[in-house]
Design an enzyme around this catalytic site. Structure first.
Site, short mmCIF file in Angstrom:
data_model
loop_
_atom_site.label_atom_id
_atom_site.label_comp_id
_atom_site.label_asym_id
_atom_site.label_seq_id
_atom_site.Cartn_x
_atom_site.Cartn_y
_atom_site.Cartn_z
N LYS A 133 25.25 -9.14 49.48
CA LYS A 133 26.03 -9.31 50.94
C LYS A 133 26.75 -10.31 51.22
CE LYS A 133 22.45 -8.29 52.76
NZ LYS A 133 21.39 -8.12 52.16
N ARG A 163 18.41 -6.45 60.88
CA ARG A 163 17.46 -6.69 59.90
C ARG A 163 16.60 -5.59 60.51
NH1 ARG A 163 18.85 -10.73 56.07
NH2 ARG A 163 17.34 -10.58 54.01
N ARG A 198 18.52 -14.74 39.04
CA ARG A 198 20.10 -15.10 39.90
C ARG A 198 19.67 -17.08 40.36
NH1 ARG A 198 20.94 -13.45 46.40
NH2 ARG A 198 18.60 -14.39 46.53
N ARG A 209 16.14 -19.85 43.51
CA ARG A 209 15.41 -19.75 45.49
C ARG A 209 14.29 -19.14 45.28
NH1 ARG A 209 19.32 -16.26 49.35
NH2 ARG A 209 17.17 -15.41 49.64
N ARG A 245 9.83 -8.15 49.40
CA ARG A 245 11.00 -8.75 50.49
C ARG A 245 11.77 -7.33 50.22
NH1 ARG A 245 14.19 -12.53 47.25
NH2 ARG A 245 16.14 -12.78 48.22
#
Ligand code: ADP
Length: 206
Positions: free
Chosen positions: A13, A88, A127, A138, A149
Site C-alpha cells: 500500500k 481499518r 522488509r 520495524r 497483524r
C-alpha cells in the site's frame, strides 16, 4: 479524486500510495506514517500510539479518527486525497463517510490490493527500512507480530471489503507482480490510465 487504498500489511500500500497519489495529483495520507513520525518525534500522540503499534494492535479509533479529521482539514486535501491505512475498522469507515458528507463529499473509489497470506508473511519478514543511514527491521515486522497483524487485519479490517462493495465503491486488483504492473492495474481500475481520463501530468506530456 477521493480514494481509499485497502489491503493487508505487506500488500504494498505505501509504495503504491505514493506513486498513484503522484499520478492523481493528490496527497497520499498514510496513518501508519503519521503515527511513526509522532513516535520518533516523541509527541503526546506518539506516546499514546506506540504500545499499540509495537504489539501489532490497532490504535484506538477515537485517537485515529481525530488525527485523520485534522489531516483532511488541511488545504492540500481539500480537492482530493489518497488514504493509505485508513479506515481499518467499520467504525472508522462510518466516521469517514459522515465527515466527508458534512463537507458535501464522498469517496470516489476504494481500491483493494489483493495478495495471498503466504506471500505477505514472506514480504513482511524480509522488509527493512532505512533509518539514519542504517537498514533496520520495524518493531512490528518481527515474525510473531506479523502473524498478529494479519489476524487483526482478517478480523477488523477485511470486513471493509464487503462494506464498500455494497456501496458500489470497491475495485479489487491483483497486487502480485512488479511494482509498475500493479500501478498500471490500479490506474486502470481508477480510470486514470492512458485509456481513461488522463492524469494531470499525462495531459501535459501529450
Ligand atoms: P501495515 O499496513 O504494514 O500494517 P501501517 O504503517 O499502515 O502498516 O500501520 C502500522 C501500525 O499503525 C498499525 O499496526 C497500527 O498499530 C497503526 N495504525 C495505522 N493506521 C491505523 C488505523 N487506521 N487505525 C488504527 N491503527 C492504525
Amino acid at each position: 479524486m477521493r480514494v481509499v487504498l485497502l489491503g493487508p500489511p505487506g500488500a504494498g500500500k505505501g509504495t503504491q500510495a505514493q506513486i498513484i497519489a503522484g499520478r492523481l495529483g493528490v496527497p497520499a495520507i498514510s496513518t501508519g506514517d503519521i503515527f511513526r513520525a509522532n513516535v520518533s518525534g516523541q509527541t503526546e500522540l506518539g506516546r499514546k500510539a506506540k504500545t499499540y503499534m509495537d504489539a501489532g494492535d490497532l490504535v484506538p479509533d477515537e485517537i485515529t479518527v481525530a488525527m485523520v479529521k485534522d489531516r483532511l482539514a488541511e488545504p492540500d486535501a481539500k480537492a482530493g486525497f489518497l488514504l493509505d491505512g485508513f479506515p481499518r475498522t467499520i467504525a472508522q469507515a462510518e466516521q469517514l463517510r459522515s465527515s466527508l458528507a458534512d463537507l458535501g463529499h464522498g469517496l470516489d473509489c476504494v481500491l483493494e490490493l489483493v495478495v495471498d497470506e503466504e506471500e505477505l508473511v514472506r514480504r513482511l519478514s524480509g522488509r527493512r527500512m532505512l533509518v539514519d543511514g542504517q537498514m533496520v527491521q520495524r518493531e512490528d515486522d518481527k515474525p510473531e507480530t506479523v502473524r498478529h497483524r494479519l489476524e487483526v487485519y482478517r478480523e477488523q479490517t477485511s470486513p471493509l471489503s464487503g462494506f464498500y462493495e455494497s456501496e458500489g465503491l470497491l475495485a479489487r486488483i491483483d497486487a502480485i507482480g512488479e511494482v509498475d504492473e500493479v500501478t498500471d492495474r490500479a490506474l486502470a481500475a481508477l480510470g486514470a490510465d492512458d485509456h481513461g481520463q488522463a492524469a494531470p501530468e499525462q495531459a501535459d506530456e501529450a
